[in-house]
Design a protein around this motif. Sequence first.
Motif: not given
Length: 209
Positions: A66-70, A93-98, A189-196
């Motif tokens: 989803y975030y395109g990381v390996f 998840m918050a780090l990935l959102e950033r 962002p927080t975990i509540q902001d993650v749409s996945l």
Amino acid sequence: MGRHIGPVCRLCRREGIKLFLKGSRCDSPKCAVERRDGPPGQQQYRRGKPSEYSIRLREKQKVKRYYGVFERQFRRYYEMASRRPGNTGDLLMALLERRLDNVVTHLGFAVSRPSARQLVRHGHILINGRKTDIPSYLVKPGDVIKIKEREGSQNLVAGALSMEGMPPVPDWLDRTSTEPAEGRVSRLPTIQDVSLPVTPQLIVELLSR
């Protein structure tokens, strides 16, 4: 770092959900997840119940794609999250959102994360007035994300901004202008902001072994 260059719809089918790797096309009748039931490959269905390890692995793979990381980069995010106080899964998840490429997508400047990554790599993005060509850059509250004011850069995002059906900008971001295209990070962002739809705790259980 290399990128997946094969059919990306196979990734969505393998995870069983839409990862929006093709932007608005994923909401069209052409979406492979809706047209073809089951994972890709000749042997689509397996007998038996998935193991506990398989369930946790699929959660991790879902987030990575989803975030395109390996794997190596994903492990670094996990290590960063595990060193901070708080729930490790939520912090991961918050780090990935950033990530900058994720933020550019959320602001509507690109139709998908791969498109946003290319936009950043080619130097069309300014952070607080300075060119930033690192898709993994972690934004901070108060950062201003702006598209270069030259005509070529603005034309690249004009099509994305004019598309119908684009998801709304999340609460933690603010699109302050479209001409020129500009946005701002209002908070972390927080975990509540993650749409996945994902269960971060399963990923933590897998990586903490």
